[in-house]
Scaffold this active site. Sequence first.
Site, short mmCIF file in Angstrom:
data_model
loop_
_atom_site.label_atom_id
_atom_site.label_comp_id
_atom_site.label_asym_id
_atom_site.label_seq_id
_atom_site.Cartn_x
_atom_site.Cartn_y
_atom_site.Cartn_z
N HIS A 18 87.99 47.74 15.44
CA HIS A 18 88.52 48.41 16.63
C HIS A 18 89.58 49.46 16.28
O HIS A 18 89.70 50.46 16.98
CB HIS A 18 89.07 47.37 17.62
CG HIS A 18 87.99 46.52 18.23
ND1 HIS A 18 88.22 45.34 18.87
CD2 HIS A 18 86.64 46.72 18.30
CE1 HIS A 18 87.07 44.83 19.30
NE2 HIS A 18 86.10 45.64 18.97
N HIS A 41 75.62 46.68 20.31
CA HIS A 41 75.83 45.23 20.44
C HIS A 41 77.21 45.08 21.09
O HIS A 41 78.20 44.84 20.41
CB HIS A 41 75.79 44.54 19.08
CG HIS A 41 74.47 44.64 18.38
ND1 HIS A 41 73.98 45.81 17.86
CD2 HIS A 41 73.52 43.70 18.12
CE1 HIS A 41 72.79 45.58 17.31
NE2 HIS A 41 72.50 44.31 17.45
N SER A 97 84.78 46.19 22.41
CA SER A 97 84.54 47.58 22.00
C SER A 97 84.22 48.52 23.17
O SER A 97 84.74 49.65 23.21
CB SER A 97 83.46 47.65 20.93
OG SER A 97 82.30 46.95 21.32
N GLU A 115 73.63 45.00 25.54
CA GLU A 115 73.92 43.59 25.25
C GLU A 115 72.68 42.76 25.58
O GLU A 115 72.15 42.86 26.68
CB GLU A 115 75.14 43.11 26.04
CG GLU A 115 75.43 41.63 25.96
CD GLU A 115 75.59 41.10 24.55
OE1 GLU A 115 76.32 41.70 23.74
OE2 GLU A 115 74.97 40.06 24.24
N GLY A 141 69.49 45.81 20.62
CA GLY A 141 70.35 46.89 20.14
C GLY A 141 69.71 47.69 19.01
O GLY A 141 69.93 48.91 18.90
N ASP A 161 77.34 46.69 15.78
CA ASP A 161 78.17 45.51 15.51
C ASP A 161 77.37 44.24 15.79
O ASP A 161 77.66 43.51 16.74
CB ASP A 161 79.42 45.61 16.42
CG ASP A 161 80.40 44.48 16.20
OD1 ASP A 161 80.37 43.85 15.13
OD2 ASP A 161 81.20 44.22 17.12
C1 LIG Z 1 79.90 40.86 17.29
S1 LIG Z 1 79.41 40.75 18.95
C2 LIG Z 1 79.85 42.29 19.63
C3 LIG Z 1 81.30 42.53 19.83
C4 LIG Z 1 81.64 43.88 20.42
N1 LIG Z 1 80.95 44.96 19.74
C5 LIG Z 1 83.13 44.14 20.34
O1 LIG Z 1 83.58 44.72 19.34
O2 LIG Z 1 83.85 43.79 21.28
C6 LIG Z 1 77.68 40.90 18.86
C7 LIG Z 1 77.02 40.90 20.21
O3 LIG Z 1 75.63 41.22 20.04
C8 LIG Z 1 74.88 40.46 20.96
N2 LIG Z 1 73.49 40.46 20.43
C9 LIG Z 1 72.90 39.59 19.59
N3 LIG Z 1 71.67 40.04 19.24
C10 LIG Z 1 71.52 41.23 19.87
C11 LIG Z 1 70.48 42.20 19.88
N4 LIG Z 1 69.36 42.03 19.18
N5 LIG Z 1 70.66 43.32 20.61
C12 LIG Z 1 71.81 43.53 21.33
N6 LIG Z 1 72.81 42.63 21.36
C13 LIG Z 1 72.67 41.50 20.63
C14 LIG Z 1 75.56 39.13 21.00
O4 LIG Z 1 75.27 38.43 22.19
C15 LIG Z 1 77.03 39.54 20.91
O5 LIG Z 1 77.59 39.70 22.19
#
Ligand SMILES: C[S@@+](CC[C@H](N)C(=O)[O-])C[C@H]1O[C@@H](n2cnc3c(N)ncnc32)[C@H](O)[C@@H]1O
Length: 306
Positions: A18, A41, A97, A115, A141, A161
């Site tokens: 971040h 993500h 994010s 998401e 994603g 991410d």
């Molecule tokens: C590390 S977290 C993201 C945190 C966010 N980027 C932040 O910095 O606040 C990863 C996220 O990806 C989601 N996720 C998992 N597989 C995914 C996919 N194939 N496509 C999109 N999102 C996905 C999860 O549910 C989770 O909320």
Amino acid sequence: MNYRHAYHAGAFADVLKHAVLVHVLDHMARKATPFFVLDSHAGAGRYDLAGPEARRTGEAEAGIMRLLAASNVPEALVPYLDAVRRFQNAGPVYPGSPKLARMRLRARDRMVAIELLDEDKVALSRAFAGDPVVDIRRMDGFAALKSLLPPAARRGLVLVDPAFEATDEFERLAGALKAAWRRWPTGTYIVWYPIKDEAEVAAFHAALLAAGPPKILRAELRVQPAGRPGLGACGVLVANPPFTLEAMLAEALPYLARVLGREGVGGFRLDWLRAEGTEPVSAPAARRIPESSRPRPRGARARTRG
Ligand SMILES: C[S@@+](CC[C@H](N)C(=O)[O-])C[C@H]1O[C@@H](n2cnc3c(N)ncnc32)[C@H](O)[C@@H]1O
């Protein structure tokens, strides 16, 4: 899908990612022309640090809360910490994010936040209800990196991410990034990754170097000796970074390693995987992040080096 970011929000991994995100967006917002953000993500957007998930892991306590309480914070981290503090006016919450990105976007800019997890997508939609700048979508994603690029705006940022739950996530990530870079080689990309197995990370970097955009800056942070349970190190690659980012990280990383390092051990690495017009600067061999030590507090048990 078992991963829930609520357990990890505000951890050292979020701090690194971040702080970079805010710096890159500040740089983009210096120009009047509109820019585009894709958060592939995105998570839930906001996290309750007083909730059971955050309290159970204590990761925010050892990450952002420790940093907010620290003294002599370098200038490089001030914009990120100011953004977090502004968000915390509403209580002990941490901005994900998409919320941090939104704080930098103007009415003429656009963001698409992806998401896949239904529960978090619902929370995200609620957090941005009625916002004409932000488009929330429930989809994969990695697929979005192909279908939504290049954007109509010529400038922009992609944050990638993933949750790193699946065993093939590094390969999927490398494949999706290569496709994205072919479609939009001039965009700026921030890519976060965990460091559990150095050989796996080196293979990931090697795969990216085979087909990347011209410049890739690498920043890695370790907060506990290698080999301990739990995530002790992570990295961020920034493809096509703003020219100011290397200096910002050179100031921020030693401080983060010192303040967030546990048991008196923290470490960092900052280098170019590839600088413009050159071969890779550092061979992507499996190398440990150097660990530096700081004086252990009086009465602490013996320090262990990883
Ligand atoms: C590390 S977290 C993201 C945190 C966010 N980027 C932040 O910095 O606040 C990863 C996220 O990806 C989601 N996720 C998992 N597989 C995914 C996919 N194939 N496509 C999109 N999102 C996905 C999860 O549910 C989770 O909320």
